[in-house]
Design an enzyme around this catalytic site. Sequence first.
Site, PDB file in Angstrom:
ATOM      1  N   GLY A 124      12.826  -5.280   1.698  1.00 41.66           N
ATOM      2  CA  GLY A 124      12.788  -6.304   0.660  1.00 41.66           C
ATOM      3  C   GLY A 124      12.016  -5.795  -0.530  1.00 41.66           C
ATOM      4  O   GLY A 124      12.000  -4.592  -0.808  1.00 41.66           O
ATOM      5  N   CYS A 125      11.366  -6.686  -1.223  1.00 44.74           N
ATOM      6  CA  CYS A 125      10.587  -6.313  -2.399  1.00 44.74           C
ATOM      7  C   CYS A 125       9.539  -5.271  -2.018  1.00 44.74           C
ATOM      8  O   CYS A 125       8.755  -5.484  -1.090  1.00 44.74           O
ATOM      9  CB  CYS A 125       9.912  -7.551  -2.993  1.00 44.74           C
ATOM     10  SG  CYS A 125       8.803  -7.180  -4.356  1.00 44.74           S
ATOM     11  N   PHE A 126       9.529  -4.149  -2.728  1.00 44.99           N
ATOM     12  CA  PHE A 126       8.612  -3.077  -2.348  1.00 44.99           C
ATOM     13  C   PHE A 126       7.147  -3.423  -2.539  1.00 44.99           C
ATOM     14  O   PHE A 126       6.277  -2.793  -1.942  1.00 44.99           O
ATOM     15  CB  PHE A 126       8.941  -1.747  -3.012  1.00 44.99           C
ATOM     16  CG  PHE A 126       9.258  -1.737  -4.485  1.00 44.99           C
ATOM     17  CD1 PHE A 126       8.688  -2.609  -5.390  1.00 44.99           C
ATOM     18  CD2 PHE A 126      10.163  -0.805  -4.964  1.00 44.99           C
ATOM     19  CE1 PHE A 126       8.999  -2.554  -6.743  1.00 44.99           C
ATOM     20  CE2 PHE A 126      10.482  -0.737  -6.316  1.00 44.99           C
ATOM     21  CZ  PHE A 126       9.893  -1.616  -7.211  1.00 44.99           C
ATOM     22  N   TRP A 127       6.834  -4.427  -3.319  1.00 49.06           N
ATOM     23  CA  TRP A 127       5.433  -4.817  -3.505  1.00 49.06           C
ATOM     24  C   TRP A 127       4.792  -5.227  -2.177  1.00 49.06           C
ATOM     25  O   TRP A 127       3.694  -4.816  -1.846  1.00 49.06           O
ATOM     26  CB  TRP A 127       5.292  -5.970  -4.481  1.00 49.06           C
ATOM     27  CG  TRP A 127       5.771  -5.716  -5.877  1.00 49.06           C
ATOM     28  CD1 TRP A 127       5.965  -4.511  -6.500  1.00 49.06           C
ATOM     29  CD2 TRP A 127       6.117  -6.716  -6.828  1.00 49.06           C
ATOM     30  NE1 TRP A 127       6.410  -4.706  -7.775  1.00 49.06           N
ATOM     31  CE2 TRP A 127       6.511  -6.046  -8.014  1.00 49.06           C
ATOM     32  CE3 TRP A 127       6.133  -8.101  -6.804  1.00 49.06           C
ATOM     33  CZ2 TRP A 127       6.908  -6.733  -9.151  1.00 49.06           C
ATOM     34  CZ3 TRP A 127       6.532  -8.781  -7.944  1.00 49.06           C
ATOM     35  CH2 TRP A 127       6.906  -8.108  -9.103  1.00 49.06           C
ATOM     36  N   HIS A 129       6.206 -11.291   2.711  1.00 48.68           N
ATOM     37  CA  HIS A 129       5.897 -10.313   3.754  1.00 48.68           C
ATOM     38  C   HIS A 129       4.638 -10.780   4.476  1.00 48.68           C
ATOM     39  O   HIS A 129       3.550 -10.738   3.913  1.00 48.68           O
ATOM     40  CB  HIS A 129       5.651  -8.922   3.157  1.00 48.68           C
ATOM     41  CG  HIS A 129       6.884  -8.246   2.669  1.00 48.68           C
ATOM     42  ND1 HIS A 129       7.437  -8.516   1.451  1.00 48.68           N
ATOM     43  CD2 HIS A 129       7.667  -7.311   3.250  1.00 48.68           C
ATOM     44  CE1 HIS A 129       8.514  -7.766   1.286  1.00 48.68           C
ATOM     45  NE2 HIS A 129       8.676  -7.029   2.367  1.00 48.68           N
TER      46      HIS A 129
END
Length: 187
Positions: A36-39, A180
Amino acid sequence: MAVMRNVFLMIFAAIHMVSGQKMNDDKYQRAILASGCFWGTEYHLKRIPGVISTRCGYTGGHVPNPTYKQVCTGTTGHAEAVEVVYDPTQVSFETICKVFFETHDPGQLNRQGPDIGHQYRSAVFYLNEEQKRITEKLIAILREKGHKVVTELTPAGEFYPAEDYHQNYYDTKGSTPYCHFYVKKFD
């Protein structure tokens, strides 16, 4: 701006120093993971003892040196991913991969929470056969426990670092991931 970014990427790739050691030294190993979002992925993976560094970036696509704006169109084929450099004497790929699976929902296809699109897919871009074997083993364990897993297992290709403002995003902003969360899945 694009020229500066390309110059930075070339210098970074040529020099990439990690704790005084060149990244290609045998002392350290790499993993490339997308969830998903790499952050949020980076937020959790960089906190594992033995992880030396993390970089947000793009991989798995067909456009060289993509920008965030290009990847967001969903037409480049890239996933938002995190490159992890770690010391295998302190942490194993298996431990890193377990945290990867425990901090996202590997059963969501091409999304993670509110982030929707192929660029937000769950994937392990393996760098060697051992990483592939370990990932296959962990996927089998999760499925045996009743978890749905759609995580792609793909040979690693070129990894393109994301723009500077994506690096260490949550630490820089002083916040925590919105999609996350840690959920223990392995014994």
